[in-house]
Design a protein around this motif. Structure first.
Motif, PDB file in Angstrom:
ATOM      1  N   ILE A   1      -3.366  -7.383  -9.494  1.00 49.12           N
ATOM      2  CA  ILE A   1      -2.989  -6.020  -9.104  1.00 49.12           C
ATOM      3  C   ILE A   1      -1.489  -5.859  -8.897  1.00 49.12           C
ATOM      4  O   ILE A   1      -1.037  -4.759  -8.589  1.00 49.12           O
ATOM      5  CB  ILE A   1      -3.740  -5.562  -7.834  1.00 49.12           C
ATOM      6  CG1 ILE A   1      -3.509  -6.529  -6.674  1.00 49.12           C
ATOM      7  CG2 ILE A   1      -5.235  -5.413  -8.124  1.00 49.12           C
ATOM      8  CD1 ILE A   1      -4.052  -6.010  -5.349  1.00 49.12           C
ATOM      9  N   GLY A   2      -0.728  -6.919  -9.069  1.00 46.26           N
ATOM     10  CA  GLY A   2       0.720  -6.782  -8.898  1.00 46.26           C
ATOM     11  C   GLY A   2       1.385  -8.137  -8.810  1.00 46.26           C
ATOM     12  O   GLY A   2       0.783  -9.157  -9.156  1.00 46.26           O
ATOM     13  N   HIS A   3       2.631  -8.122  -8.329  1.00 43.89           N
ATOM     14  CA  HIS A   3       3.351  -9.383  -8.165  1.00 43.89           C
ATOM     15  C   HIS A   3       4.362  -9.284  -7.025  1.00 43.89           C
ATOM     16  O   HIS A   3       4.712  -8.192  -6.581  1.00 43.89           O
ATOM     17  CB  HIS A   3       4.036  -9.797  -9.476  1.00 43.89           C
ATOM     18  CG  HIS A   3       5.048  -8.802  -9.973  1.00 43.89           C
ATOM     19  ND1 HIS A   3       4.704  -7.683 -10.698  1.00 43.89           N
ATOM     20  CD2 HIS A   3       6.384  -8.742  -9.818  1.00 43.89           C
ATOM     21  CE1 HIS A   3       5.793  -6.984 -10.988  1.00 43.89           C
ATOM     22  NE2 HIS A   3       6.823  -7.606 -10.458  1.00 43.89           N
ATOM     23  N   ILE A   4       4.805 -10.437  -6.600  1.00 43.37           N
ATOM     24  CA  ILE A   4       5.752 -10.520  -5.476  1.00 43.37           C
ATOM     25  C   ILE A   4       7.178 -10.487  -6.025  1.00 43.37           C
ATOM     26  O   ILE A   4       7.478 -11.114  -7.048  1.00 43.37           O
ATOM     27  CB  ILE A   4       5.509 -11.829  -4.678  1.00 43.37           C
ATOM     28  CG1 ILE A   4       4.105 -11.824  -4.055  1.00 43.37           C
ATOM     29  CG2 ILE A   4       6.570 -12.032  -3.612  1.00 43.37           C
ATOM     30  CD1 ILE A   4       3.891 -10.841  -2.935  1.00 43.37           C
ATOM     31  N   ILE A   5       8.040  -9.732  -5.335  1.00 43.85           N
ATOM     32  CA  ILE A   5       9.471  -9.669  -5.682  1.00 43.85           C
ATOM     33  C   ILE A   5      10.290 -10.007  -4.429  1.00 43.85           C
ATOM     34  O   ILE A   5       9.725 -10.321  -3.379  1.00 43.85           O
ATOM     35  CB  ILE A   5       9.867  -8.278  -6.241  1.00 43.85           C
ATOM     36  CG1 ILE A   5       9.558  -7.187  -5.204  1.00 43.85           C
ATOM     37  CG2 ILE A   5       9.154  -8.011  -7.554  1.00 43.85           C
ATOM     38  CD1 ILE A   5      10.109  -5.813  -5.559  1.00 43.85           C
ATOM     39  N   GLU A   6      11.607  -9.903  -4.563  1.00 42.37           N
ATOM     40  CA  GLU A   6      12.477 -10.278  -3.440  1.00 42.37           C
ATOM     41  C   GLU A   6      12.356  -9.310  -2.265  1.00 42.37           C
ATOM     42  O   GLU A   6      12.272  -9.715  -1.110  1.00 42.37           O
ATOM     43  CB  GLU A   6      13.952 -10.292  -3.894  1.00 42.37           C
ATOM     44  CG  GLU A   6      14.296 -11.353  -4.932  1.00 42.37           C
ATOM     45  CD  GLU A   6      14.497 -12.736  -4.326  1.00 42.37           C
ATOM     46  OE1 GLU A   6      14.606 -12.824  -3.088  1.00 42.37           O
ATOM     47  OE2 GLU A   6      14.496 -13.715  -5.094  1.00 42.37           O
ATOM     48  N   GLU A   7      12.359  -7.995  -2.569  1.00 44.31           N
ATOM     49  CA  GLU A   7      12.508  -7.029  -1.471  1.00 44.31           C
ATOM     50  C   GLU A   7      11.896  -5.677  -1.823  1.00 44.31           C
ATOM     51  O   GLU A   7      11.894  -5.282  -2.990  1.00 44.31           O
ATOM     52  CB  GLU A   7      14.008  -6.823  -1.193  1.00 44.31           C
ATOM     53  CG  GLU A   7      14.321  -6.359   0.197  1.00 44.31           C
ATOM     54  CD  GLU A   7      15.823  -6.211   0.409  1.00 44.31           C
ATOM     55  OE1 GLU A   7      16.199  -5.579   1.404  1.00 44.31           O
ATOM     56  OE2 GLU A   7      16.607  -6.696  -0.428  1.00 44.31           O
TER      57      GLU A   7
END
Ligand SMILES: [Mg+2]
Length: 320
Positions: free
Chosen positions: A289-295
């Motif tokens: 459903i998505g992904h992790i980013i920095e901020e």
């Protein structure tokens, strides 16, 4: 809006109170994980094993309506919400204790039916109810369940280990739980243990307060951000049904309704790709459903349109 101009939104009442408790509690060698995650972990016994502890209180009129749901379903829910927090740590439940505040009239009969519901769910996962306390008063029904669990050889999974590049997965469709799922769900214990056995999980929690809000919790704990891909969020039939009545979209319901009790998982892209390809869970589909980013926490509406800031929509356990 640039990422740098984003303010970190406050998560409100209960979250602030947990922070207040944390600021006052002195460190203990045996407290391996304190308040703020799905469960706490303490070091236990001469072998210094990890003991996972969680507790959840259900209030009549807020968490359930006894007249509508009936005591057996309420009993089931009170056990299942706690087991769901044990699942979120990728731990195995070992024993439960139960405290109940009963109404004076008809309390005994009610208690027996609640217990039947609790026992039904607990026995599905091999968890004995080893004790507790009952009391009676003039107020509404109050149920508090506490579960002790143990970790596997791969250790516990917390919510603070997500890293940029991780994929976000969930174990099922979201939204509209008020139409029944919030009472009748099964905690994802075998699923959590199987995923943990097969792949490194960086962070995990169960979706209890709403996907958007719980995603904020993972991002806050892990000091990172996330992009949720709107069209990939699996929607329940109930979310779509509710949307026709409320005028909100089914996706809005999936983002904010809460009490889905599916798992929200952050794991390295490669492992996530493998799991998505093999779909190892019996009767349960993993969804990316998505992904992790920095901020920043963003919603990607799809179709190449700009990302929108995604607030911590969902249920705040308000304290005034
Ligand atoms: Mg939880």
């Amino acid at each position: 809006m640039t990422i740098a101009s984003l303010q970190t939104p406050t998560l409100g009442g209960e979250h602030d109170f947990i922070n207040w408790i944390k600021s006052r509690s002195s460190p203990s060698k045996r407290m391996l994980l304190g308040p703020g995650d799905d469960a706490a972990i303490v070091e236990w016994g001469i072998h210094q094993a990890d003991c996972v502890i969680t507790t959840d209180m259900l209030l009549e009129g807020s968490c359930f309506r006894l007249a509508e749901a009936g005591p057996i379903r309420v009993g089931r829910k009170s056990m299942a919400v706690n087991l769901s927090d044990i699942a979120a740590m990728a731990a195995k439940p070992i024993a439960a204790v139960v405290s109940i505040g009963l109404p004076r009239q008809g309390g005994r009969h009610l208690a027996e039916r609640l217990f039947r519901g609790m026992e039904e769910v607990a026995s599905l996962f091999g968890v004995p109810i080893v004790g507790g306390d009952t009391n009676s008063w003039k107020g509404p029904l109050v149920i508090s369940v506490t579960i002790l669990g143990e970790v596997t050889e791969r250790g516990p999974v917390r919510r603070d280990g997500a890293r940029p590049g991780d994929w976000l997965l969930t174990t099922g469709a979201l939204g509209g739980s008020i139409l029944g799922k919030h009472l009748d769900f099964l905690p994802r214990i075998p699923e959590a243990l199987e995923i943990h056995r097969l792949a490194p999980i960086h962070a995990m929690m169960d979706i209890s307060d709403g996907l958007a809000r719980d995603l904020h919790q993972i991002c806050r704990a892990s000091r990172c951000g996330a992009v949720l891909h709107g069209p990939s969020v699996p929607l329940t039939f109930e979310a779509q049904k509710l949307a026709l009545e409320t005028g909100k979209s089914a996706l809005d319901h999936a983002l904010s309704d809460g009490e889905d009790f599916e798992l929200l998982i952050a794991m390295p892209e490669k492992s996530a790709q493998t799991l998505m390809a093999i779909q190892p869970l019996e009767g349960v589909l993993l969804h990316k459903i998505g992904h992790i980013i920095e901020e920043g926490v963003w919603l990607d509406p799809g179709n190449g349109e700009d990302f929108e800031p995604l607030g911590p929509l969902g249920f705040d356990h308000t304290l005034e």
